[in-house]
Structure formats: C-alpha cells, structure tokens
Design a protein around this motif. Structure first.
Motif: not given
Length: 402
Positions: A231-237, A250-251
C-alpha cells in the motif's frame, strides 16, 4: 512542474566544455610559440615528446592490467581477458603504440641523448603518477561522476521515481471532500518538499503550526518485489494564513533521509558540504526525470526549502502558499474577448462530454456575455491513442474533403 524561488542561485547547472576549449586554445598557442622559437627542430622534438607520452600511458596501463588480471579477473570480469584489456587500455594509447611500432619499423632513429631524455621523462611521469600528483582534481572527479551518473543523488532520484513516484503520481487525485468545484477536482495540487539540509521531520506540523493535517487519501495498492498488495498512502494538509486556508497533498522526499543519515556515519565519508551538493543534484536530477515522464508531468511541484530561515516559525507555510499561488497563476486563464464570427465548439460525446456538460450545468453561460466558456477534459495519460473529437470548421467557404 518544478518551481523554485531563486533556483539559478542554488541549483548547480551541468558543467560546460569551457575547460576543454581553453585547454585546446592554449595548447595551440603554445605550439605556435615553440615553432617560432626553433622551427628547425620543431617536428623532431614534437615527435619525441609524443613518443614519451604514449609510452608512459602504455606502461601505466600495463600496471593496471597486471592488477586486474592477477587479483580481479574472476570476481569482476568472469575471467574474460578481453574485458580486462578494454578496461585498462584506452583507444588512443593503442593507436599511439601502433604508430610507435610503425616508426621503429621504418627505422626512425634517436640519438643517445634523446633516448636518455625520453627515459628520464617516462621515469618522472611514472613517479608523479604513483604519488598522485597527476591524478584528477576534485572538480574533474565531480564532473566525471555527474557525466556518468555515478553520484549518490542520481541513484536516489531514479529509485524514488521508479519505485514510488511513477506509480503514485498518475493515480493520486484530490478527494471530492476537499474540492468546491469540478475544476479543483481535476487539478491535482501535490507538493514534494526538499529541504537543503536534508533534515526531514516526521510531521510537517512540527516545523510550522500553520500546517494542519486533514486526512489520508485512499490507499493505492500493487504487487511489488514479492509483497502482495503493498500500500501507498498520501496525506492531505491544510495550510492556514491570514484567515485563508489552502489544501494540498504534501510530503517530503524520503530519500533525503538517507543523505542525512549518511552524513552522520563516519564510515560513509559523507560530510555536510557533500550532503548539500548531493541534495541540489538530487533536485536537479529528479526535476529532469519527472519532466521527461509522460505519466508524471504536470502532476507535481518540487519545493526546494532553504535551511537559512532560523527564527521564522512560519517559513514552511509561507513557502507552500507561495508555490500554490504560483501554480494557480500558471493554470489560470484570463478571459479574452471572443473574436467575431467565432465558431462554437461542437458538443463532445463520452466521458469528456459528460464532464463538459456538468460544468455547463453548474456554470450556465450567459447568452448575452461575450466571454467564452472554458471546457475542461478529464485527465488522461499522454500515452493514450489520439482521438479526434472535433469536426472541420463549419464555415460557408470551407473546403470539405470527401
């Protein structure tokens, strides 16, 4: 899409061929000066010096061949003598030795004084080579590593692209919860942060309280390297400034953690100065890779963060907002006056037509207004087959082909 404020003053450009041009020009001027001083013996002395240099390079190559053949033949070359020979002997050395052999066959003779001078020149060259005096300087080593793509930054950039960005960037879109219009849903605002000091925090809010975590996007999964459904997970800021809120994916660039940890390991031989150079080279290499990638182009923005901002608690949020506004300015299209007799676009069919219809439903066009309605197409891979979606101009005098 890489936007860096003051990029020219930070990111090093690729080295030019200026040293080669200058060296060649000075060499020709020196030859002309030597010919003017003694034109009678110019050819004889030039041949003797070329003879010495060729023999010196050949002797040094023989020493390299002995080392590789005796101790590294099986491990490095699988016992293939031809590969060892090609590695140790450069092409011009072989041609030079062939020319010397031909000269000796044609009974080109030297006096005893000339032979003594050539032997002395060879001895001095070999001793200076052994002591490292004639070795490449740090600039030459850096140029060779950049030209041959041998730096740590090159490997990290390609690994970051092939193992992560190439899969994640084309499949990441903003969640409908964070978009007020269909246009915002179609435009991906994704920022990849690259601090110059390679110090990557675990959470962006640790660096700036104006950066607030919202939620994670849906995970992307794929089978890779024997791991099922990795799994690849990204975050919203959400970035807050002056009662304004901006949302984006954002990362930080995770390979910078490797550079930072290497600079703190004595066995790596990697100091702070080398770390900063590698970070800048990583940024330049990653920018070139992503710009040449059809899947990732226009789906990201690289943000190079300067580490000379001590004492500013909101430096990160200001940089992020500045880049987001710059990205919006690049995408924004100003209204222009519609020229007379403008041909109206033909309604499209299929998924693209549905999106255009939704846009027209949400933003109905004023029949009196002269401003054209913008029509946005659904993001698709640039490698897809081209599809004709427009007809020929519906003009009275337009020539039609049957």
């Amino acid at each position: 899409m890489s936007g860096v404020m003051g990029e020219d003053s930070l990111v090093p450009r690729a080295r030019s061929r200026l040293p080669v041009v200058c060296t060649g020009g000075l060499g020709l001027l020196t030859l002309l000066f030597a010919w003017l001083l003694d034109s009678d013996k110019f050819i004889e002395r030039t041949g003797m010096i070329a003879f010495c240099i060729t023999v010196e390079r050949f002797i040094h190559s023989m020493c390299l061949f002995a080392e590789e053949g005796l101790f590294h033949s099986k491990q490095r070359y699988r016992g293939r003598i031809n590969e060892i020979f090609q590695t140790c002997f450069r092409g011009h050395v072989i041609l030079g030795m062939c020319a010397i052999f031909l000269m000796l066959k044609l009974q080109w003779s030297f006096s005893e004084e000339q032979w003594s001078t050539m032997a002395l020149m060879c001895a001095v060259y070999l001793l200076l080579k052994c002591l490292g005096v004639l070795g490449p300087c740090p600039v030459e080593i850096s140029e060779i590593c950049e030209m041959k793509k041998m730096n740590v930054a090159h490997g990290l950039a390609w690994s970051f692209y092939i193992g992560y960005l190439k899969f994640v960037l084309p499949g990441t879109f903003l969640s409908p919860l964070h978009c007020e219009t269909i246009l915002e849903l179609l435009l991906v605002r994704r920022l990849i942060l690259l601090p110059l000091n390679a110090k990557v925090p675990f959470k962006p809010e640790e660096e700036d309280t104006n950066v607030v975590f919202q939620e994670n996007l849906p995970e992307l999964e794929r089978d890779t390297a024997g791991v099922r459904k990795r799994s690849y997970k990204n975050s919203v800021y959400k970035i807050i400034q002056n009662n304004e809120a901006f949302s984006c994916v954002l990362e930080y660039a995770t390979p910078l953690l490797t550079l930072y940890q290497m600079s703190h390991e004595s066995s790596a031989g990697f100091g702070e100065r080398e770390r900063k150079q590698q970070v800048l080279l990583f940024y330049r290499t990653l920018s070139q890779i992503l710009e040449n990638s059809l899947e990732c182009r226009n789906r990201y923005r690289l943000v190079l963060l300067n580490d000379e901002h001590t004492g500013d608690p909101h430096y990160l949020s200001r940089e992020i907002i500045q880049h987001l506004k710059q990205q919006d300015g690049e995408i924004h299209m100003d209204h222009i006056q519609e020229p007379p007799n403008e041909v109206q676009p033909v309604p499209e069919e299929g998924p693209i037509g549905n999106i255009n219809g939704a846009l027209r439903a949400n933003f109905p066009e004023d029949p009196v207004s002269s401003n054209p309605t913008l029509m946005f197409s659904q993001p698709q891979s640039l490698r897809s087959e081209p599809v004709e979606t427009t007809d020929h101009f519906n003009q009275p005098n337009a020539r039609r082909w049957d």
